[in-house]
Scaffold this motif. Structure first.
Motif, PDB file in Angstrom:
ATOM      1  N   SER A 136      44.364 127.533  49.498  1.00 46.83           N
ATOM      2  CA  SER A 136      45.718 128.037  49.916  1.00 46.83           C
ATOM      3  C   SER A 136      45.631 129.382  50.487  1.00 46.83           C
ATOM      4  O   SER A 136      46.814 129.820  51.017  1.00 46.83           O
ATOM      5  CB  SER A 136      46.504 127.622  48.690  1.00 46.83           C
ATOM      6  N   THR A 137      44.647 130.023  50.119  1.00 46.69           N
ATOM      7  CA  THR A 137      44.805 131.366  50.488  1.00 46.69           C
ATOM      8  C   THR A 137      43.909 131.795  51.879  1.00 46.69           C
ATOM      9  O   THR A 137      44.041 132.793  52.358  1.00 46.69           O
ATOM     10  CB  THR A 137      43.771 132.352  49.492  1.00 46.69           C
ATOM     11  N   LEU A 138      43.562 130.719  52.502  1.00 46.46           N
ATOM     12  CA  LEU A 138      43.044 130.904  53.767  1.00 46.46           C
ATOM     13  C   LEU A 138      44.047 131.020  54.954  1.00 46.46           C
ATOM     14  O   LEU A 138      45.121 130.504  54.870  1.00 46.46           O
ATOM     15  CB  LEU A 138      42.327 129.606  54.219  1.00 46.46           C
ATOM     16  N   ARG A 139      43.658 131.714  56.153  1.00 49.87           N
ATOM     17  CA  ARG A 139      44.795 132.064  56.922  1.00 49.87           C
ATOM     18  C   ARG A 139      43.989 132.006  58.400  1.00 49.87           C
ATOM     19  O   ARG A 139      42.799 132.059  58.449  1.00 49.87           O
ATOM     20  CB  ARG A 139      44.953 133.581  56.858  1.00 49.87           C
ATOM     21  N   SER A 140      44.968 131.512  59.244  1.00 47.40           N
ATOM     22  CA  SER A 140      44.770 131.129  60.761  1.00 47.40           C
ATOM     23  C   SER A 140      45.410 132.623  61.626  1.00 47.40           C
ATOM     24  O   SER A 140      46.169 132.444  62.021  1.00 47.40           O
ATOM     25  CB  SER A 140      45.437 130.084  61.132  1.00 47.40           C
ATOM     26  N   THR A 141      44.648 133.730  61.500  1.00 46.09           N
ATOM     27  CA  THR A 141      44.981 134.804  62.461  1.00 46.09           C
ATOM     28  C   THR A 141      43.701 135.060  63.298  1.00 46.09           C
ATOM     29  O   THR A 141      42.636 134.511  63.360  1.00 46.09           O
ATOM     30  CB  THR A 141      45.048 135.864  61.502  1.00 46.09           C
TER      31      THR A 141
ATOM     32  N   ASN B 223      46.455 122.716  62.026  1.00 45.71           N
ATOM     33  CA  ASN B 223      48.003 122.391  61.711  1.00 45.71           C
ATOM     34  C   ASN B 223      48.245 123.554  60.832  1.00 45.71           C
ATOM     35  O   ASN B 223      49.572 123.869  60.474  1.00 45.71           O
ATOM     36  CB  ASN B 223      47.963 121.151  60.767  1.00 45.71           C
ATOM     37  N   MET B 224      47.327 124.530  60.507  1.00 47.48           N
ATOM     38  CA  MET B 224      47.713 125.963  59.931  1.00 47.48           C
ATOM     39  C   MET B 224      48.509 126.692  60.833  1.00 47.48           C
ATOM     40  O   MET B 224      49.165 127.841  60.644  1.00 47.48           O
ATOM     41  CB  MET B 224      46.475 126.696  59.404  1.00 47.48           C
ATOM     42  N   GLY B 225      48.486 126.590  62.164  1.00 50.47           N
ATOM     43  CA  GLY B 225      49.107 127.210  63.343  1.00 50.47           C
ATOM     44  C   GLY B 225      48.547 128.296  63.418  1.00 50.47           C
ATOM     45  O   GLY B 225      47.301 128.508  63.394  1.00 50.47           O
ATOM     46  N   GLY B 226      49.211 129.294  63.821  1.00 51.07           N
ATOM     47  CA  GLY B 226      48.779 130.848  64.184  1.00 51.07           C
ATOM     48  C   GLY B 226      47.703 130.723  65.411  1.00 51.07           C
ATOM     49  O   GLY B 226      48.057 130.251  66.484  1.00 51.07           O
ATOM     50  N   ASP B 227      46.476 131.240  65.079  1.00 54.59           N
ATOM     51  CA  ASP B 227      45.464 131.318  66.081  1.00 54.59           C
ATOM     52  C   ASP B 227      44.685 129.986  66.325  1.00 54.59           C
ATOM     53  O   ASP B 227      43.464 129.755  65.937  1.00 54.59           O
ATOM     54  CB  ASP B 227      44.748 132.603  65.830  1.00 54.59           C
TER      55      ASP B 227
END
Length: 300
Positions: free
Chosen positions: A217-222, A251-255
């Motif tokens: 849950s801490t992963l990011r799509s940047t 589906n995380m969106g972002g990049d």
């Protein structure tokens, strides 16, 4: 090397890119409200393109792959020329650091000077983008059996546009991991980190992917290269199928396109092209050339 897995690297990269392209820059909530969970190649969306359209991630990987085949090896000057020609053709999607570096190269600076100056002039927070890791995987196919050469080529390839040490080390870590998957290593990311001894920022982020001591849950799509690698390697190495990995990350969106592309290369190397959904491949731009280039890279 297994031909299915080598094809999987390039086809997986392109599938993740095309799947994420319509929802790039969106939030998970907006994606869910507009599309539900995205599991298919969509038309329109962020860039208003047909289903299966790829972006700069695949375009630049193709430039690198074609150069490797045509030159019989890695020639950074030739790669830089191809990147500039692609940029001059007016792609609809191009990263900020890439655009700045290629503009300077086009105007007469060497690629070494151009990318170094772009990096030095960029403030922290916009100086370590993922624009070089997204295109790096063709090198892993071509140089999977020579780690020293693969590291050197991966780092140099990054420096054409992205000179930050997190970017250069990130390209090497990704490609060493892909190479490990292609030749059947049991723990390719651990091997990659041990081989390279990367910067602390990369090691701190990626070591938990190896140990499993990470909260997804801490992963990011940047667009930050460390975020991209952490997210893509976690999903790529832990998912039970290519489809599940790529659906989860886009589906995380972002990049979404770039994180999808890097994840796609990992699952392609891990599972092979035959495990990619046929319905995705049927709509994918350039699939025949991607498969043919993978074969030529692996046998060069």
């Amino acid at each position: 090397m297994d031909e299915d897995r080598t094809a999987g690297v390039l086809l997986g990269l392109a599938c993740g890119d095309a799947l994420g392209r319509p929802i790039e820059f969106e939030t998970p909530a907006r994606i869910l409200a507009q599309y539900g969970e995205v599991t298919e190649m969509l038309a329109n969306g962020t860039w208003g393109k047909p289903a299966g359209t790829v972006t700069d991630d695949t375009d630049m990987a193709l430039c690198l792959a074609r150069s490797l085949v045509d030159c019989g090896g890695f020639d950074p000057d030739d790669v830089a020329e191809r990147f500039v020609a692609w940029y001059d053709a007016g792609p609809f999607d191009v990263g900020n650091m890439t655009a700045k570096a290629l503009s300077r190269i086009r105007d007469g600076e060497s690629w070494e000077t151009a990318s170094q100056r772009v990096w030095e002039e960029s403030p922290e927070g916009s100086n370590a983008g993922n624009g070089s890791v997204m295109r790096a995987p063709p090198l892993a196919v071509a140089l999977a059996d020579d780690h020293s050469q693969l590291v050197e080529a991966s780092e140099t390839s990054s420096r054409i546009t992205h000179a930050d040490p997190r970017c250069t080390a990130g390209c090497a870590v990704l490609n060493l991991t892909l190479a490990g998957l292609l030749v059947g290593r049991a723990d390719p990311l651990s091997d990659a980190l041990g081989w390279l001894d990367p910067t602390a920022a990369l090691d701190d982020a990626l070591r938990p992917v190896v140990t499993g001591d990470l909260d997804p849950s801490t992963l990011r799509s940047t667009g930050y290269v460390v975020d991209t690698l952490q997210t893509a390697l976690w999903h790529g190495l832990h998912a039970d199928s290519p489809e599940r990995a790529l659906v989860d990350v886009v589906n995380m969106g972002g990049d979404a396109d770039t994180v999808g592309a890097v994840t796609g290369a990992v699952v392609g190397a891990r599972f092979g092209a035959s495990a990619l959904p046929e319905r995705w491949l049927a709509e994918l731009d350039g699939r025949s050339e991607l498969r043919a280039l993978a074969t030529r890279l692996a046998t060069r």
